[in-house]
Design a protein around this motif. Structure first.
Motif, short mmCIF file in Angstrom:
data_model
loop_
_atom_site.label_atom_id
_atom_site.label_comp_id
_atom_site.label_asym_id
_atom_site.label_seq_id
_atom_site.Cartn_x
_atom_site.Cartn_y
_atom_site.Cartn_z
N LYS A 1 0.80 -1.22 0.00
CA LYS A 1 0.00 0.00 0.00
C LYS A 1 0.84 1.28 0.00
O LYS A 1 0.44 2.29 -0.57
N LEU A 2 1.99 1.23 0.65
CA LEU A 2 2.79 2.45 0.82
C LEU A 2 4.18 2.37 0.21
O LEU A 2 4.88 3.39 0.15
N GLY A 3 4.59 1.20 -0.24
CA GLY A 3 5.96 1.02 -0.72
C GLY A 3 6.35 1.90 -1.88
O GLY A 3 7.52 2.23 -2.04
N HIS A 4 5.37 2.32 -2.70
CA HIS A 4 5.67 3.14 -3.89
C HIS A 4 5.82 4.62 -3.56
O HIS A 4 6.18 5.42 -4.42
N LEU A 5 5.56 5.00 -2.30
CA LEU A 5 5.63 6.41 -1.90
C LEU A 5 7.03 6.78 -1.43
O LEU A 5 7.73 5.95 -0.83
N PRO A 6 7.46 8.03 -1.66
CA PRO A 6 8.72 8.50 -1.05
C PRO A 6 8.60 8.38 0.46
O PRO A 6 7.56 8.71 1.04
N VAL A 7 9.65 7.92 1.10
CA VAL A 7 9.58 7.70 2.55
C VAL A 7 9.31 9.00 3.30
O VAL A 7 8.71 9.00 4.37
N THR A 8 9.70 10.13 2.70
CA THR A 8 9.46 11.42 3.35
C THR A 8 7.98 11.81 3.36
O THR A 8 7.58 12.72 4.07
N ARG B 1 8.07 -2.49 12.96
CA ARG B 1 9.07 -2.57 11.91
C ARG B 1 9.12 -1.26 11.12
O ARG B 1 10.19 -0.78 10.75
N LEU B 2 7.95 -0.69 10.85
CA LEU B 2 7.91 0.56 10.10
C LEU B 2 8.60 1.67 10.88
O LEU B 2 9.31 2.51 10.30
N GLY B 3 8.42 1.70 12.19
CA GLY B 3 9.11 2.68 13.01
C GLY B 3 10.62 2.56 12.89
O GLY B 3 11.35 3.56 12.82
N LEU B 4 11.12 1.32 12.84
CA LEU B 4 12.56 1.10 12.68
C LEU B 4 13.04 1.53 11.30
O LEU B 4 14.15 2.04 11.15
N VAL B 5 12.19 1.34 10.29
CA VAL B 5 12.54 1.79 8.94
C VAL B 5 12.65 3.31 8.89
O VAL B 5 13.57 3.86 8.28
N LEU B 6 11.73 3.99 9.56
CA LEU B 6 11.78 5.46 9.58
C LEU B 6 13.03 5.95 10.31
O LEU B 6 13.64 6.96 9.92
N LYS B 7 13.43 5.24 11.38
CA LYS B 7 14.68 5.60 12.07
C LYS B 7 15.88 5.40 11.15
O LYS B 7 16.82 6.20 11.16
N HIS B 8 15.83 4.35 10.36
CA HIS B 8 16.91 4.11 9.40
C HIS B 8 16.94 5.23 8.36
O HIS B 8 18.03 5.71 7.99
N ALA B 9 15.78 5.66 7.91
CA ALA B 9 15.70 6.75 6.94
C ALA B 9 16.29 8.03 7.52
O ALA B 9 17.02 8.76 6.84
N ALA B 10 15.99 8.29 8.79
CA ALA B 10 16.54 9.48 9.44
C ALA B 10 18.06 9.38 9.55
O ALA B 10 18.78 10.38 9.41
#
Length: 400
Positions: free
Chosen positions: A135-142, A170-179
């Motif tokens: 559902k969200l994978g195609h969106l820019p992470v920002t 898991r999504l929270g950890l991905v956002l931390k990785h993005a940061a």
């Protein structure tokens, strides 16, 4: 100040190869020998001459070139190198195009060292892969915010709460990785989404377990000496998880102690510490009987012998017997017996199951794994399982 706006559209279009024309203020149009025509801006920053391309005349008109040149001249006048600034803006634009799916997979690669078997079982990534990325994978992470997360998880928030919780974590950890790679993301997006979704109505379903009083009868029925029967016997006698029992190898046994490798111990603690299991006489007999089936080092091999048996092999045996209980449930049977029939402390009883009960500070000082106390308990549990005494066990206060 030198005159500007010297050129006309016609002059620009009719420029011959190998020539240049000056529009003023450092803006030039250059027709190369090959025929391509480019806009070039020349400025001086801190005494240093800089020359930057503004695009070709096919995509940038004379009016647009003048507008772009004015923008970069203003920065140069203020002391900012326009080429460095443009490169910076391009990097930022590129960062903003990082798709969630790409960042998620990059985060997974970065975390593999902390996961059992380098995450090959897929349990860490699968909640994202199944419920978030479609559902969200195609969106820019920002662009990932609490509203997008809410809509993605809403269908399973109440029906599959544990799965939704894992996906959110898991999504929270991905956002931390993005940061961490310098992307401008909202690190509070998952907490905000959780607030929007509200409290889940889901009631957790525990793995069905056999009452400890019924275990001896079932244990006695596991008598044909097959791999599945022997693996279930070891599982019951030791209270370990299925993965540890299925992956048992003879080299893990030293005397009457079985050292379970860290990778088969649940939780982060298991990544850094093996777990010693005291073996009763009956458990040692089971292991010796299992050696007759040993293939490729596995004491409980699958029919093809390349790998150990699967967890489903033991579960299906219990299903065919018409039992609701499952192999993992024997840990609950053992824990209930410890509570009902022994005076073992909470700390020792939890250690029997390999549970982490201490925080980092406590663990730094309390380093005993209570092996000798557990040895007494596991022998008495064996006596109960094999139809012998299951009387109250009283333990010494300390291992020493």
């Amino acid at each position: 100040m030198a005159a500007r706006y010297k050129l006309t559209d016609r002059q620009v279009r009719n420029l011959r190869p190998g020539t240049k024309l000056n529009d003023g203020g450092g803006l030039w149009v250059h027709c190369r020998e090959g025929g391509s025509t480019q806009w070039v801006l020349r400025v001086t920053v801190h005494g240093r001459r800089r020359e930057m391309g503004l695009g070709g005349i096919d995509t940038v008109s004379l009016a647009q070139a003048r507008e772009i040149a004015d923008k970069w001249r203003g920065l140069a006048k203020a002391g900012t190198d326009p080429i460095i600034e443009r490169d910076k803006q391009r990097r930022e634009a590129k960062r903003n195009l990082y798709l969630l799916e790409d960042v998620a997979r990059d985060a997974f690669e970065a975390r593999k060292a902390d996961l059992k078997g380098d995450g090959k079982a897929g349990r860490w990534f699968s909640p994202l892969e199944r419920h978030i990325l479609p559902k969200l994978g195609h969106l820019p992470v920002t662009q990932i915010d609490q509203h997008a997360i809410k809509e993605a998880l809403k269908p399973l928030w109440h029906s599959k709460a544990d799965t939704a919780r894992k996906a959110l974590n898991r999504l929270g950890l991905v956002l931390k990785h993005a940061a961490a790679i310098d992307l401008n993301v909202d690190l509070q997006a998952t907490d905000k989404a959780k607030a929007l979704l509200g409290k889940t109505r889901h009631v957790p379903q525990h793995i069905p377990a056999m009452h400890w009083q019924e275990v001896p009868e079932f244990y006695d029925s596991l008598s044909d000496g097959t791999v599945v029967h022997l693996a279930l016997r070891l599982l019951i006698l030791t209270g370990v998880r299925s993965a540890a029992a299925r992956h048992c190898r003879w080299e893990q046994i030293e005397g009457d102690v079985w050292t379970v490798p860290a990778e088969y111990i649940k939780g982060r603690l298991g990544r850094t510490r093996d777990f010693r299991v005291p073996l009763s006489d009956e458990a040692m007999t089971v292991l010796r009987d299992a050696r007759a089936h040993e293939r490729n080092g596995w004491l409980f091999p699958s029919p093809r012998a390349k790998n150990p048996i699967s967890d489903m092999s033991m579960s299906r045996h219990m299903e065919r017997r018409g039992l609701d209980a499952r192999p993992h449930g024997f840990r609950a049977s053992l824990r209930s017996w410890l509570a009902d029939c022994t005076d073992a402390s909470h700390e020792v009883a939890e250690t029997v199951l390999g549970h982490k009960i201490l925080n980092a500070v406590q663990a730094a000082y309390q380093r005993s794994d209570h092996l000798e106390q557990r040895r007494v308990l596991m022998q008495r549990w064996t006596d109960h399982v094999t139809g012998k005494s299951g009387a109250l066990v009283r333990l010494a206060a300390s291992d020493g």
